[in-house]
Design a protein around this motif. Structure first.
Motif, PDB file in Angstrom:
ATOM      1  N   LEU A 121     -11.515   3.870  -5.921  1.00  0.00           N
ATOM      2  CA  LEU A 121     -11.870   2.450  -5.894  1.00  0.00           C
ATOM      3  C   LEU A 121     -11.184   1.660  -7.016  1.00  0.00           C
ATOM      4  CD1 LEU A 121     -13.675   0.398  -4.358  1.00  0.00           C
ATOM      5  CD2 LEU A 121     -15.420   0.837  -6.061  1.00  0.00           C
ATOM      6  N   PRO A 122     -11.249   2.141  -8.288  1.00  0.00           N
ATOM      7  CA  PRO A 122     -10.502   1.436  -9.336  1.00  0.00           C
ATOM      8  C   PRO A 122      -9.003   1.366  -9.044  1.00  0.00           C
ATOM      9  CG  PRO A 122     -11.986   3.051 -10.312  1.00  0.00           C
ATOM     10  CD  PRO A 122     -12.069   3.242  -8.840  1.00  0.00           C
ATOM     11  N   SER A 123      -8.458   2.396  -8.371  1.00  0.00           N
ATOM     12  CA  SER A 123      -7.027   2.365  -8.044  1.00  0.00           C
ATOM     13  C   SER A 123      -6.710   1.212  -7.101  1.00  0.00           C
ATOM     14  CB  SER A 123      -6.593   3.675  -7.382  1.00  0.00           C
ATOM     15  OG  SER A 123      -6.882   4.764  -8.205  1.00  0.00           O
ATOM     16  N   VAL A 124      -7.555   1.021  -6.093  1.00  0.00           N
ATOM     17  CA  VAL A 124      -7.325  -0.080  -5.152  1.00  0.00           C
ATOM     18  C   VAL A 124      -7.421  -1.419  -5.896  1.00  0.00           C
ATOM     19  CG1 VAL A 124      -8.094  -1.190  -3.024  1.00  0.00           C
ATOM     20  CG2 VAL A 124      -8.183   1.283  -3.212  1.00  0.00           C
ATOM     21  N   ALA A 125      -8.391  -1.505  -6.828  1.00  0.00           N
ATOM     22  CA  ALA A 125      -8.555  -2.743  -7.600  1.00  0.00           C
ATOM     23  C   ALA A 125      -7.328  -2.998  -8.481  1.00  0.00           C
ATOM     24  CB  ALA A 125      -9.820  -2.680  -8.447  1.00  0.00           C
ATOM     25  N   PHE A 170      -5.786   7.661  -5.963  1.00  0.00           N
ATOM     26  CA  PHE A 170      -6.418   7.483  -4.641  1.00  0.00           C
ATOM     27  C   PHE A 170      -7.075   8.762  -4.113  1.00  0.00           C
ATOM     28  CE2 PHE A 170      -2.784   4.381  -4.345  1.00  0.00           C
ATOM     29  CZ  PHE A 170      -3.565   3.249  -4.485  1.00  0.00           C
ATOM     30  N   TRP A 171      -6.723   9.894  -4.707  1.00  0.00           N
ATOM     31  CA  TRP A 171      -7.194  11.168  -4.163  1.00  0.00           C
ATOM     32  C   TRP A 171      -8.347  11.762  -4.974  1.00  0.00           C
ATOM     33  CZ3 TRP A 171      -2.278   9.325  -4.528  1.00  0.00           C
ATOM     34  CH2 TRP A 171      -1.625   9.102  -3.311  1.00  0.00           C
ATOM     35  N   ASP A 172      -9.004  10.924  -5.788  1.00  0.00           N
ATOM     36  CA  ASP A 172     -10.139  11.370  -6.575  1.00  0.00           C
ATOM     37  C   ASP A 172     -11.287  10.404  -6.283  1.00  0.00           C
ATOM     38  OD1 ASP A 172     -12.056  11.273  -8.687  1.00  0.00           O
ATOM     39  OD2 ASP A 172     -10.678  12.339  -9.996  1.00  0.00           O
ATOM     40  N   PHE A 195      -7.276   1.048   4.928  1.00  0.00           N
ATOM     41  CA  PHE A 195      -6.851   1.598   6.213  1.00  0.00           C
ATOM     42  C   PHE A 195      -5.589   2.437   6.050  1.00  0.00           C
ATOM     43  CE2 PHE A 195      -4.551   1.595  10.193  1.00  0.00           C
ATOM     44  CZ  PHE A 195      -5.531   1.846  11.124  1.00  0.00           C
ATOM     45  N   VAL A 196      -4.628   1.914   5.265  1.00  0.00           N
ATOM     46  CA  VAL A 196      -3.336   2.584   5.134  1.00  0.00           C
ATOM     47  C   VAL A 196      -3.419   3.769   4.167  1.00  0.00           C
ATOM     48  CG1 VAL A 196      -0.941   2.317   4.355  1.00  0.00           C
ATOM     49  CG2 VAL A 196      -2.017   0.518   5.701  1.00  0.00           C
ATOM     50  N   ILE A 197      -4.058   3.570   3.018  1.00  0.00           N
ATOM     51  CA  ILE A 197      -3.954   4.589   1.972  1.00  0.00           C
ATOM     52  C   ILE A 197      -5.028   5.667   2.081  1.00  0.00           C
ATOM     53  CG2 ILE A 197      -3.872   5.014  -0.509  1.00  0.00           C
ATOM     54  CD1 ILE A 197      -2.997   2.144  -0.869  1.00  0.00           C
ATOM     55  N   THR A 198      -6.294   5.242   2.110  1.00  0.00           N
ATOM     56  CA  THR A 198      -7.349   6.236   1.924  1.00  0.00           C
ATOM     57  C   THR A 198      -8.140   6.520   3.199  1.00  0.00           C
ATOM     58  OG1 THR A 198      -8.935   4.534   1.330  1.00  0.00           O
ATOM     59  CG2 THR A 198      -7.685   5.525  -0.471  1.00  0.00           C
ATOM     60  N   GLN A 199      -8.045   5.675   4.196  1.00  0.00           N
ATOM     61  CA  GLN A 199      -8.881   5.791   5.393  1.00  0.00           C
ATOM     62  C   GLN A 199     -10.370   5.830   5.006  1.00  0.00           C
ATOM     63  OE1 GLN A 199      -8.024   6.075   8.856  1.00  0.00           O
ATOM     64  NE2 GLN A 199      -5.955   5.483   8.350  1.00  0.00           N
ATOM     65  N   GLY A 200     -10.692   5.236   3.855  1.00  0.00           N
ATOM     66  CA  GLY A 200     -12.089   5.180   3.434  1.00  0.00           C
ATOM     67  C   GLY A 200     -12.497   6.282   2.463  1.00  0.00           C
ATOM     68  N   GLY A 201     -11.666   7.294   2.333  1.00  0.00           N
ATOM     69  CA  GLY A 201     -12.013   8.443   1.497  1.00  0.00           C
ATOM     70  C   GLY A 201     -11.582   8.257   0.066  1.00  0.00           C
ATOM     71  N   PRO A 202     -11.593   9.291  -0.771  1.00  0.00           N
ATOM     72  CA  PRO A 202     -12.277  10.551  -0.498  1.00  0.00           C
ATOM     73  C   PRO A 202     -13.799  10.398  -0.614  1.00  0.00           C
ATOM     74  CG  PRO A 202     -11.161  10.603  -2.627  1.00  0.00           C
ATOM     75  CD  PRO A 202     -10.829   9.299  -2.007  1.00  0.00           C
ATOM     76  N   LEU A 203     -14.514  11.127   0.250  1.00  0.00           N
ATOM     77  CA  LEU A 203     -15.983  11.076   0.298  1.00  0.00           C
ATOM     78  C   LEU A 203     -16.505   9.637   0.440  1.00  0.00           C
ATOM     79  CD1 LEU A 203     -16.830  13.699  -2.482  1.00  0.00           C
ATOM     80  CD2 LEU A 203     -17.019  14.019   0.003  1.00  0.00           C
ATOM     81  N   LYS A 204     -15.855   8.858   1.299  1.00  0.00           N
ATOM     82  CA  LYS A 204     -16.277   7.478   1.584  1.00  0.00           C
ATOM     83  C   LYS A 204     -16.279   6.567   0.346  1.00  0.00           C
ATOM     84  CE  LYS A 204     -17.441   8.316   5.955  1.00  0.00           C
ATOM     85  NZ  LYS A 204     -16.380   8.042   6.912  1.00  0.00           N
ATOM     86  N   SER A 221       0.824  -1.203   0.000  1.00  0.00           N
ATOM     87  CA  SER A 221       0.000   0.000   0.000  1.00  0.00           C
ATOM     88  C   SER A 221       0.862   1.258   0.000  1.00  0.00           C
ATOM     89  CB  SER A 221      -0.895   0.024   1.238  1.00  0.00           C
ATOM     90  OG  SER A 221      -1.693  -1.121   1.267  1.00  0.00           O
ATOM     91  N   LEU A 222       1.888   1.279   0.855  1.00  0.00           N
ATOM     92  CA  LEU A 222       2.746   2.465   0.929  1.00  0.00           C
ATOM     93  C   LEU A 222       3.445   2.697  -0.398  1.00  0.00           C
ATOM     94  CD1 LEU A 222       4.286   1.928   4.459  1.00  0.00           C
ATOM     95  CD2 LEU A 222       2.582   3.615   3.782  1.00  0.00           C
ATOM     96  N   MET A 223       3.895   1.578  -1.011  1.00  0.00           N
ATOM     97  CA  MET A 223       4.604   1.686  -2.277  1.00  0.00           C
ATOM     98  C   MET A 223       3.700   2.294  -3.355  1.00  0.00           C
ATOM     99  SD  MET A 223       6.399  -1.389  -4.273  1.00  0.00           S
ATOM    100  CE  MET A 223       4.917  -1.762  -5.135  1.00  0.00           C
ATOM    101  N   TRP A 224       2.471   1.763  -3.446  1.00  0.00           N
ATOM    102  CA  TRP A 224       1.561   2.269  -4.487  1.00  0.00           C
ATOM    103  C   TRP A 224       1.099   3.688  -4.220  1.00  0.00           C
ATOM    104  CZ3 TRP A 224       0.849   0.664  -9.272  1.00  0.00           C
ATOM    105  CH2 TRP A 224       1.294  -0.622  -9.578  1.00  0.00           C
ATOM    106  N   MET A 225       1.049   4.043  -2.944  1.00  0.00           N
ATOM    107  CA  MET A 225       0.711   5.422  -2.606  1.00  0.00           C
ATOM    108  C   MET A 225       1.726   6.372  -3.225  1.00  0.00           C
ATOM    109  SD  MET A 225      -0.188   6.166   1.278  1.00  0.00           S
ATOM    110  CE  MET A 225      -0.756   7.794   1.666  1.00  0.00           C
ATOM    111  N   TRP A 226       2.986   5.958  -3.224  1.00  0.00           N
ATOM    112  CA  TRP A 226       4.058   6.778  -3.784  1.00  0.00           C
ATOM    113  C   TRP A 226       4.052   6.704  -5.312  1.00  0.00           C
ATOM    114  CZ3 TRP A 226       6.672  10.829  -3.629  1.00  0.00           C
ATOM    115  CH2 TRP A 226       7.928  10.970  -4.223  1.00  0.00           C
TER     116      TRP A 226
END
Lengths: 303, 301
Positions: free
Chosen positions: B164-168, B157-159, B239-248, B128-133
């Motif tokens: 959701l597609p990013s996590v997939a 992850f910030w849109d 939990f690590v990347i988005t904390q459920g966001g943005p806008l749930k 998760s940390l790697m993909w966040m970067w």
């Protein structure tokens, strides 16, 4: 020309023949390669795509703070900052977290080694009423998703005053993980029964047969079990997250996740820390690949 | 069981006693760590309980609240369902494609197998940390590469539409894990079948659809169930990347469960949430199992 070559030193002509032979091996090898050239091309491109994330993490970990925010990003740092690794260890309690993970791995491994062969031996070798039912019950527990047990287990450990300690994270392994029990039963069934019967005739009891004959012959299965115990414990996130609250007791998985909130801009340091955290797993993977892949393909265990 | 006990000879009785002794750790663990927790969980789902005082019986209120007054529950259910629908086919199809490539018996394939499996052994947190970067909107390598071919990369992850597609997509990086299981299935297919089909004039596609796929259906079935369960339980990445966001938009079911149980300590309500997810997983498993009679091929048939 022909005279010259004819007059060449005998050793030279040997070298020549040798060279020719090698070249012809090379051409057949090349021909074979180009026949499958397209396939190899796809494999290499795919492998690169799969490895770019790790390579990018690696080069980031060697950049300076300025370099990580340069636009457009550079592939390689001007001067590799190997010092980032020392800084990562100095700045975050990485060594502490990894030590904690190692402690958890070792206690869990001990628990599995004590419990699993014993339980599996009963299922694989001994006759007793209720065996079929109990075996089916054991298998069906593998299907139950773990989250349904989280709250009752948490409240149980909390009543026992064990929340915040390692007990909830290691105690269950002393009572046998059904995946490993199943793996061990399958393996023990392949050991010829003549061995135990011969030992029984020589006067060996049940436990002697288990610990002197069956267990030593089951070492390959024990190895698979240990490899997966390492992997699962090292990578486990939700249980330590729920049970531990003291920062210094965190294993590496939870510790790493919490850096993110604390030092969110230092991506170079951060990637160094992440890389360090996966090195033990990568080392294990390279040395135990055969066991790992064996476990996956026979049981469908996941990494 | 008592009747069968009487029928045993003294020696058989001794063996049975020894067996129960050997089994005792598992029997104890089964009762304490599995059977009782499941029972307690069902009980708790009908109570209100914040862990400090005693649980109060409130009947089906938790379930009524879930279905009628809790938009977060529906959001979590929708997001998780969508994630399963996107990631499951991706993983199953790409895993098979990769396994087919790796199944070519050529020198060097072991090397490639090693490479593709690496992502599967790395922890969810590190991945998760790697993909966040990697997926940073401005300085990330993915958007830089897209930029080089003239595509403006999204904010990942910030849109709210892309998270959701990013996590997939990120979960596809671990596809080597299922490829290895497919590979084991592929290698169990007898080579004579292909040879016979070739003699009968079957082409590559014919052999793929008429031999490979049918003989692989037990493996596909197994993977479908395992990956389905795993996808429903997605937690660490969010939990690590988005904390459920943005806008749930990535507020996965397990994340909601975790927050209700271990942040808000609404243990009763969280138990109902956990039980409902277990029922969904169970129902889906039974449904897949039911359809399997039509499409899974077993050699004994």
């Amino acid at each position: 020309m022909s005279l010259n070559s004819g007059a060449a030193h005998p050793n030279d002509s040997f070298a020549d023949i040798d060279r020719q032979l090698r070249r012809s091996n090379l051409t057949t090898a090349l021909r074979r390669l180009t026949g499958n050239g397209f396939l190899y091309f796809i494999m290499v491109v795919l492998a690169l795509i799969f490895m770019i994330p790790l390579l990018w993490m690696f080069t980031t970990s060697l950049k300076t703070r300025q370099e990580i925010f340069v636009w457009p990003p550079t592939w390689l740092p001007d001067v590799p900052q190997w010092g980032n690794y020392a800084d990562a260890f100095a700045k975050y309690p990485l060594a502490r977290f990894m030590f904690n993970s190692a402690v958890l791995v070792m206690i869990n491994a001990l628990g599995e080694v004590i419990s699993v062969p014993l339980i599996a031996y009963a299922f694989a070798r001994l006759r007793f009423p209720g065996k079929r039912i109990l075996f089916i019950m054991m298998l069906s527990t593998m299907m139950i998703p773990g989250q349904i047990k989280l709250i009752p287990l948490f409240s149980m450990f909390s009543r026992l005053g064990l929340v915040g300690t390692y007990w909830p994270l290691v105690l269950p392994s002393f009572f046998g993980n059904p995946f490993f029990i199943f793996l061990m039963v399958q393996y023990m069934r392949t050991i010829p029964r003549d061995l135990d019967e011969a030992a029984r005739i020589d006067g060996a009891g049940t436990w002697t047969i288990l610990y002197r004959i069956i267990l030593p012959l089951s070492l390959p299965a024990v190895t698979v079990m240990l490899v997966f115990t390492f992997l699962w414990t090292w990578n486990d996130f939700i249980s330590p997250l729920i049970y531990l609250s003291d920062f210094n007791s965190y294993p590496i998985s939870v510790g790493l996740a919490f850096f993110q909130g604390r030092y969110s801009v230092e991506w170079n340091m951060f990637m160094a820390a992440t890389l360090i955290s996966i090195i033990p797993v990568l080392v294990l993977y390279f040395f135990a690949q055969r066991h790992l892949i064996g476990g996956i393909s026979t049981l469908g265990l996941k990494g | 069981m008592l009747a069968s006990w009487r029928r045993l000879s003294p020696m058989a009785r001794r063996e049975a006693l020894e067996a129960y002794l050997a089994l005792s750790p598992w029997l104890f663990g089964f009762v304490v760590f599995t059977a009782i927790p499941i029972g307690v969980s069902i009980f708790l789902s009908f109570t209100q309980w914040t862990i400090v005082e005693q649980p109060t019986w409130i009947g089906a209120d938790n379930y009524v609240r879930m279905f009628t007054r809790d938009p977060l529950f529906w959001q979590a259910l929708k997001v998780t369902g969508l994630f399963v629908l996107i990631s499951l086919p991706l993983k199953l199809v790409l895993g098979l494609a990769l396994a087919l490539l790796l199944n070519n018996r050529l020198p060097g394939m072991n090397f490639f197998r090693t490479v593709f499996y690496i992502p599967a052994v790395i922890s969810g947190v590190a991945v998760s940390l790697m993909w966040m970067w990697l997926l940073q909107p401005d300085t990330g390598v993915v958007n830089t590469l897209l930029d080089a071919v003239g595509v403006k990369g999204p904010n990942w992850f910030w849109d709210k539409d892309w998270a959701l597609p990013s996590v997939a997509l990120m979960s596809v990086w671990k596809v080597g894990g299922s490829a290895i299981i497919y590979l084991a299935g592929l290698q169990n297919i007898p080579a004579q079948l292909y040879e016979a089909a070739e003699i009968d004039g079957a082409g590559k596609w014919g052999r793929f659809w008429r031999i490979t796929i049918p003989l692989l259906t037990p493996t596909i079935f197994f993977q479908l169930i395992i990956e389905m369960i795993d996808s429903f339980k997605i937690f660490t990445e969010a939990f690590v990347i988005t904390q459920g966001g943005p806008l749930k938009s990535t507020y996965f079911y397990m994340l909601y469960f975790y927050e209700e149980a271990f942040r808000n300590f609404n243990m009763g309500y969280a138990s109902a949430l956990a039980l409902f997810l277990t029922l969904i997983i169970l129902a889906t498993t039974i449904f897949i199992n039911y359809t399997s009679k039509r499409w899974v091929y077993y050699e004994s048939e």
